[in-house]
Design an enzyme around this catalytic site. Structure first.
Site, PDB file in Angstrom:
ATOM      1  N   ARG A 172       0.840  -1.208   0.000  1.00 25.57           N
ATOM      2  CA  ARG A 172       0.000   0.000   0.000  1.00 25.57           C
ATOM      3  C   ARG A 172       0.875   1.259   0.000  1.00 25.57           C
ATOM      4  NH1 ARG A 172      -4.939   1.297  -1.270  1.00 25.57           N
ATOM      5  NH2 ARG A 172      -5.920  -0.264   0.072  1.00 25.57           N
ATOM      6  N   ARG A 189       1.310  -6.540  -9.652  1.00 22.23           N
ATOM      7  CA  ARG A 189       1.789  -5.936  -8.397  1.00 22.23           C
ATOM      8  C   ARG A 189       1.950  -6.951  -7.276  1.00 22.23           C
ATOM      9  NH1 ARG A 189      -3.057  -2.770  -5.431  1.00 22.23           N
ATOM     10  NH2 ARG A 189      -4.668  -4.365  -5.594  1.00 22.23           N
ATOM     11  N   HIS A 228       0.291   3.611 -10.346  1.00 24.95           N
ATOM     12  CA  HIS A 228      -0.627   4.080  -9.291  1.00 24.95           C
ATOM     13  C   HIS A 228       0.152   4.897  -8.238  1.00 24.95           C
ATOM     14  CE1 HIS A 228      -3.813   4.099  -6.371  1.00 24.95           C
ATOM     15  NE2 HIS A 228      -4.493   3.091  -6.902  1.00 24.95           N
ATOM     16  N   ASP A 277     -12.111  10.308  -6.710  1.00 22.49           N
ATOM     17  CA  ASP A 277     -11.713   9.084  -7.409  1.00 22.49           C
ATOM     18  C   ASP A 277     -12.162   9.238  -8.860  1.00 22.49           C
ATOM     19  OD1 ASP A 277     -11.015   6.577  -8.240  1.00 22.49           O
ATOM     20  OD2 ASP A 277     -12.190   5.485  -6.747  1.00 22.49           O
ATOM     21  N   GLU A 331      -2.114   9.353 -11.222  1.00 14.30           N
ATOM     22  CA  GLU A 331      -1.631   8.133 -11.874  1.00 14.30           C
ATOM     23  C   GLU A 331      -1.673   8.258 -13.399  1.00 14.30           C
ATOM     24  OE1 GLU A 331      -4.123   4.965 -10.297  1.00 14.30           O
ATOM     25  OE2 GLU A 331      -4.566   6.207  -8.547  1.00 14.30           O
TER      26      GLU A 331
END
Length: 303
Positions: free
Chosen positions: A67, A90, A168, A213, A272
């Site tokens: 994270r 990832r 990201h 978002d 991103e």
């Protein structure tokens, strides 16, 4: 200049036995990359200041993704497809690339790390496409950080495949209420807080007062993230990545995430470089390239 002088790489066994590589540049900036996920977890300037955000709750324990830092979303961004959130790159173990693409001509004082991920039998069960993904991480003499991805369709079945993608990136900021993102004004975006409905950005710049978002579409190649309290500007330059995702979970969502501190949303913002709205299609033998370059200016740019 010999190769050993040009590529000061240090391999370190880290938390839970995970291996990471530290890149150091002659003026003092550094980058740390975990082989797990080819995940950049630290980017420091010449004064040793951390420029990326990593959650204090992060436990670095596979199969969970890390994270913070710069997770690589491939071959699927978010839940836009049948795979796990943000795809599987990832949370795979990447290898050092022993046959990397040729170095660019201006290699002086730059430090490189070349990693590779190839589809495995297990991956082919959940995503039946053979691929080779090469990632070059470059730390430049001014402390600039560049990530160059090359994805090739290595299938022998004659079939193309399609994917979505994002770097990201979690930037470390002093206070989200003092942050402004420039370069997205007047653009259309898909709002993930409103079932991906399409809107047009009305403000001169993007500021944060609640959860954000969004997937901004057809974005410019340069975006600026300004931290007013630190009087610092992050510059994102991108190539092959037409979209830009902006995310801050705000308080409610932060509290709901086990690997994220309740108040940590105040000290991070994700901007991103991405290819989401129009997925990338590769025929057998074709290669796609997507590049992101991050730099820091220790002042606020005039708008």
């Amino acid at each position: 200049m010999s190769t050993s002088e040009r590529t000061p790489l240090e391999f370190v066994k880290s938390v839970n036995g995970l291996e990471k590589v530290v890149l150091r540049e002659i003026h003092g900036s550094s980058v740390e990359v975990y082989l797990y996920g080819a995940h950049v977890t630290s980017w420091k300037n010449e004064h040793g200041e951390e420029l990326l955000f990593i959650s204090s709750k992060e436990i670095f324990k596979p199969p969970k993704p890390i994270r913070g830092g710069i997770p690589i979303c491939f071959p699927q961004f978010s839940n836009l497809g049948p795979l796990e959130l943000h795809g599987f790159a990832r949370n795979r173990l990447w290898a050092l690339d022993d046959d990397p693409p040729p170095l660019p001509p201006d290699v002086t004082n730059k430090v490189f790390l070349d990693l590779i991920l190839r589809s495995t039998t297990e991956d082919l069960k959940i995503w039946p496409h053979s691929f080779e993904y090469r990632l070059r991480i470059t730390l430049g003499p001014g402390g600039d950080l560049m990530l160059t991805s090359r994805v090739r369709n290595t299938g022998t079945d004659g079939k193309p495949f399609t994917f979505t993608f994002a770097y990201h990136t979690y930037f470390s900021v002093s206070d989200i209420s003092e942050v402004r993102v420039e370069g997205l004004e007047t653009l259309d975006y898909l709002d993930n807080c409103q079932k991906r409905e399409r809107f047009t950005e009305q403000g001169d710049s993007l500021t944060f007062e609640s959860e954000v978002d969004r997937i901004y579409l057809s974005t410019p190649t340069k975006i600026a993230v300004m931290d007013h309290e630190k009087k610092r500007t992050f510059l994102i330059r991108k190539d092959g990545l037409p979209d830009a995702v902006v995310w801050n979970p705000w308080d409610k969502k932060a509290k709901a995430m086990a690997d994220f501190g309740d108040d940590e949303y105040k000290h991070m913002v994700c901007v991103e470089a991405a290819a989401v709205e129009k997925p990338i299609t590769l025929k057998p033998g074709e290669e796609w390239r997507g590049r992101q370059e991050l730099s820091v200016v220790n002042k606020l740019l005039d708008s």
